[in-house]
Design an enzyme around this catalytic site. Structure first.
Site, mmCIF file in Angstrom:
data_model
loop_
_atom_site.group_PDB
_atom_site.id
_atom_site.type_symbol
_atom_site.label_atom_id
_atom_site.label_comp_id
_atom_site.label_asym_id
_atom_site.label_seq_id
_atom_site.Cartn_x
_atom_site.Cartn_y
_atom_site.Cartn_z
ATOM 1 N N THR A 5 0.840 -1.197 0.000
ATOM 2 C CA THR A 5 0.000 0.000 0.000
ATOM 3 C C THR A 5 0.877 1.249 0.000
ATOM 4 O OG1 THR A 5 -1.735 -1.181 1.209
ATOM 5 C CG2 THR A 5 -1.839 1.220 1.220
ATOM 6 N N GLU A 11 -0.974 -3.439 14.063
ATOM 7 C CA GLU A 11 -1.600 -3.489 12.740
ATOM 8 C C GLU A 11 -2.903 -4.298 12.782
ATOM 9 O OE1 GLU A 11 -0.781 -5.024 8.144
ATOM 10 O OE2 GLU A 11 0.832 -5.109 9.623
ATOM 11 N N ARG A 44 -37.731 2.775 2.564
ATOM 12 C CA ARG A 44 -38.178 1.869 1.515
ATOM 13 C C ARG A 44 -39.482 1.166 1.915
ATOM 14 N NH1 ARG A 44 -37.782 0.697 -3.929
ATOM 15 N NH2 ARG A 44 -37.771 -1.571 -4.293
ATOM 16 N N GLY A 97 -31.640 -4.951 -1.638
ATOM 17 C CA GLY A 97 -32.123 -5.547 -2.877
ATOM 18 C C GLY A 97 -31.272 -5.120 -4.061
#
Length: 389
Positions: free
Chosen positions: A160, A243, A269, A340
């Protein structure tokens, strides 16, 4: 928020950092996700605000704060829809810089740690190799002493910040015949001749640059050895606990973000004339995940608190990463399902979050390796000890 660990000052820091991220980082996230390049200006802004120096000595521009400021730093970075950006920041601040602070001499700290805290230099930790990841002792990269220099040959991968870093903290074998007792740690400036870095294409963490790095007769001065020759393996093992705790905190934070987002979505929803937050199957699934995440969070905080008090928490950190990354993957998978078809759309955060989260059980030691480490500690009564300084 657990008041046992967080003071009013911590809360103020969280608010400040959250506001900073929304103003300075979030507007650029989609661009960085698409390009795989985080522009340099944001590193400097992090440095100017002191965010890279939270735990480091004031003598080098740091603030010398307790580890729960870092917990806040990690948690808030997981809630801006880019674990890749988060990884670039914490890999710099808590992988590369941890070694600079712990093993670097005064020259290295003045030249590299101070510049890392200010955001003027970017660092990368180079341990994993193409032929060995979690098997640190099996690394093949060598550093051979020749007169007034070391000559490094070999390769590292999955690094990284590896493409755009200004310096690498490199693990290499100075005495290959000694196995893990022959590993040393070096500071390597990326301007040094013989270094090449290739950007890798990843499933997730798209904003961060991840590299395979080649060292072809790279010459560095003897004084770029960090700590004692041959002590690299215990140095690495000692920092692995931190870490793994970082990755555990990341995991519970992104799972919490997924839950919060999903609860808000479910409350808006409607299906079959009712908000889906009223459907028992979804409600019960969600609260099971919320319970698991809270358990991880409480355990992680307790482990961080012990580390903050100077205890050696290799077992607890290993447990924390193993459990938290699994819980995060399971939670995010369910949350995506609850959205969904929208969960599958890139416009919504769950699709990216699912990809990003999958790195959790792999990076910093795979879950399989962590289980074996814990087996040795719990079943075989093996005792891992910190490096002797």
């Amino acid at each position: 928020m657990n008041s046992n660990y967080f003071t009013e000052e911590h809360h103020l820091f969280r608010t400040t950092f959250r506001d900073f991220l929304q103003k300075e980082v979030v507007p650029h996230i989609e661009k960085w996700e698409k390009t795989g390049t985080i522009e340099r200006f944001i590193w400097k802004k992090f440095g100017d605000m002191g965010f890279f120096g939270l735990v480091y000595p004031e003598a080098y521009g740091g603030m010398n704060l307790d580890l729960f400021y870092t917990v806040i730093f990690l948690e808030e970075l997981q809630k801006i829809k880019s674990s890749g950006f988060a990884a670039a920041m914490w890999a710099h601040a808590y992988l590369a810089m941890t070694h600079l602070n712990a093993e670097g001499d005064e020259r290295i700290k003045q030249e590299y740690l101070s510049a890392s805290i200010s955001g003027d230099k970017i660092g990368a930790l180079c341990i994993t190799e193409p032929f060995g990841g979690s098997d640190v002792a099996g690394m093949r990269t060598t550093a051979v002493k020749k007169e007034n220099r070391y000559v490094i040959n070999g390769s590292k991968t999955f690094i990284t910040n590896g493409v755009y870093a200004d310096y690498y903290v490199v693990a290499a074998k100075t005495q290959p015949e000694l196995g893990n007792k022959g590993i040393s740690i070096f500071l390597v400036d990326t301007k040094t001749s013989g270094i090449s870095a290739t950007k890798l294409d990843k499933l997730g963490w798209r904003a961060s640059d991840t590299a395979e790095i080649s060292f072809d007769n790279v010459e560095i001065p003897l004084e770029n050895l960090m700590g004692e020759e041959g002590k690299g393996f215990p140095y690495i093992m000692q920092h692995f606990a931190w870490e793994r705790l970082i990755m555990a905190v990341n995991a519970h934070a992104r799972a919490e973000y997924a839950l919060d987002y999903t609860i808000e979505y479910m409350d808006q929803r409607e299906a079959f004339g009712s908000k889906i937050s009223k459907f028992q199957a979804l409600r019960h699934t969600l609260v099971e995940h919320a319970t698991d995440v809270e358990h991880c969070k409480v355990f992680n905080y307790a482990a961080v608190d012990r580390l903050n008090r100077g205890e050696y928490v290799v077992k607890e950190a290993t447990m924390a990463k193993l459990k938290s990354t699994k819980v995060a993957d399971e939670t995010i998978y369910s949350c995506l399902q609850m959205l969904g078809g929208y969960g599958y759309m890139e416009e919504y955060p769950l699709a990216r979050l699912l990809r990003d989260s999958r790195l959790g059980p792999i990076g910093g030691g795979t879950s399989e390796i962590l289980k074996e480490i814990l087996s040795k500690m719990i079943i075989d009564n093996q005792n891992y000890k910190p490096a002797v300084k």
